[in-house]
Design a protein around this motif. Sequence first.
Motif, PDB file in Angstrom:
ATOM      1  N   LEU A 187     -25.189 -65.541  34.338  1.00 33.16           N
ATOM      2  CA  LEU A 187     -24.136 -66.528  34.120  1.00 33.16           C
ATOM      3  C   LEU A 187     -22.835 -65.833  33.740  1.00 33.16           C
ATOM      4  CD1 LEU A 187     -26.044 -69.324  32.161  1.00 33.16           C
ATOM      5  CD2 LEU A 187     -25.606 -69.158  34.622  1.00 33.16           C
ATOM      6  N   LEU A 188     -21.770 -66.218  34.413  1.00 33.23           N
ATOM      7  CA  LEU A 188     -20.451 -65.687  34.092  1.00 33.23           C
ATOM      8  C   LEU A 188     -20.018 -66.198  32.725  1.00 33.23           C
ATOM      9  CD1 LEU A 188     -18.708 -66.396  37.502  1.00 33.23           C
ATOM     10  CD2 LEU A 188     -19.618 -64.209  36.743  1.00 33.23           C
ATOM     11  N   LYS A 189     -19.525 -65.312  31.901  1.00 33.08           N
ATOM     12  CA  LYS A 189     -19.009 -65.693  30.588  1.00 33.08           C
ATOM     13  C   LYS A 189     -17.485 -65.603  30.591  1.00 33.08           C
ATOM     14  CE  LYS A 189     -21.170 -63.946  27.040  1.00 33.08           C
ATOM     15  NZ  LYS A 189     -21.748 -62.935  26.119  1.00 33.08           N
ATOM     16  N   SER A 208     -23.942 -67.101  38.887  1.00 31.39           N
ATOM     17  CA  SER A 208     -23.377 -68.452  38.846  1.00 31.39           C
ATOM     18  C   SER A 208     -22.717 -68.668  37.491  1.00 31.39           C
ATOM     19  CB  SER A 208     -24.481 -69.495  39.085  1.00 31.39           C
ATOM     20  OG  SER A 208     -23.968 -70.806  39.028  1.00 31.39           O
ATOM     21  N   GLY A 209     -22.223 -69.900  37.301  1.00 29.24           N
ATOM     22  CA  GLY A 209     -21.768 -70.313  35.984  1.00 29.24           C
ATOM     23  C   GLY A 209     -22.517 -71.553  35.548  1.00 29.24           C
ATOM     24  N   ASP A 210     -23.537 -71.928  36.318  1.00 31.11           N
ATOM     25  CA  ASP A 210     -24.247 -73.194  36.159  1.00 31.11           C
ATOM     26  C   ASP A 210     -25.550 -72.996  35.390  1.00 31.11           C
ATOM     27  OD1 ASP A 210     -25.457 -75.638  36.380  1.00 31.11           O
ATOM     28  OD2 ASP A 210     -25.303 -75.777  38.564  1.00 31.11           O
ATOM     29  N   HIS A 211     -25.614 -73.578  34.187  1.00 27.52           N
ATOM     30  CA  HIS A 211     -26.806 -73.433  33.361  1.00 27.52           C
ATOM     31  C   HIS A 211     -28.036 -74.130  33.952  1.00 27.52           C
ATOM     32  CE1 HIS A 211     -23.885 -71.979  30.447  1.00 27.52           C
ATOM     33  NE2 HIS A 211     -24.877 -71.611  29.658  1.00 27.52           N
ATOM     34  N   ASP A 212     -27.843 -75.077  34.870  1.00 26.61           N
ATOM     35  CA  ASP A 212     -28.978 -75.735  35.513  1.00 26.61           C
ATOM     36  C   ASP A 212     -29.888 -74.721  36.207  1.00 26.61           C
ATOM     37  OD1 ASP A 212     -27.824 -78.061  34.688  1.00 26.61           O
ATOM     38  OD2 ASP A 212     -27.276 -78.781  36.685  1.00 26.61           O
TER      39      ASP A 212
END
Length: 294
Positions: A152-154, A135-139
Amino acid sequence: MTESVLIVDGMALLFRGYFASAYGGYIRRTSAGVPTNAVYGFTRYLLDAIRKFKPGYVVCCWDTPVKPFRTELYPAYKGNRPEAPDDLLPQFGLVRHVTDGLGIPNVELRGYEADDCIGTLAKRFADDREVYIVSGDHDLLQLVGPRTRVVLLKKGFGQYAVYDPETLLEEKQLRPEQIVDLKGLTGDASDNYPGVKGIGEKTAVKLLLEHDSIDGIIGNLDSLSGSVRKKIEADLDMLHLCRDLATIRCDVPLDCELDGCRWEPDEAVLRSKFLELEFESLMKEASGLLARIG
């Protein structure tokens, strides 16, 4: 070695795929004029994650058009989100053609968000498999566990930050369950809930390091500085509400079992879908992956 499970946050990858090219003013289209830039970007991210983490099982989770139950708790939840761009709208359906072609089940449930589906499947599958959530969502960091890694995608294609409990503690100073309390204290501007007015992330992390949790903070109000105590006391109801909004539900009644997520795509079906969308270059990448598992 037991094969791992890759759980994909479909909306996160699709939106990233869209804006990665749209920001530069380029919208990829088929020769018939159908916009496909989001689907193309999604597919590139997905194939790269499969190549990188080599799962035996893959599943993709999605939001639904129906408002989630969180809007019943807080009507303004995500109320600041703009409408999807016109060029993106037809791609919500098209992307399912790609996941279907790749033999990947699409999971969603009315009234819940993709995060809740992801959390439920991660909890279910981590009993006996290593789970990777892309995902890209830190939640989603609240879902990190002994057998669950959040990827997480950077910035930069193919760049990832992989979080296990040790990495999360080292980088964020927090345990997974404290991510929820952090959101309760600070709120989340992107999801449009406020947290405690005047409490920023630095103060929130300090409070959690000292008192472990929101319950611990509330149980030790007398030990807090006067200004921090007043802010929390003034927003106690909102604090509890925001913690609830931030909590990913891991008990969603999903009809999705591990056996149905085994990644065994049919190359002929995949080729047909990719040719339809004019993704010839991606077909070469997919064929390479299929050759490795064949």
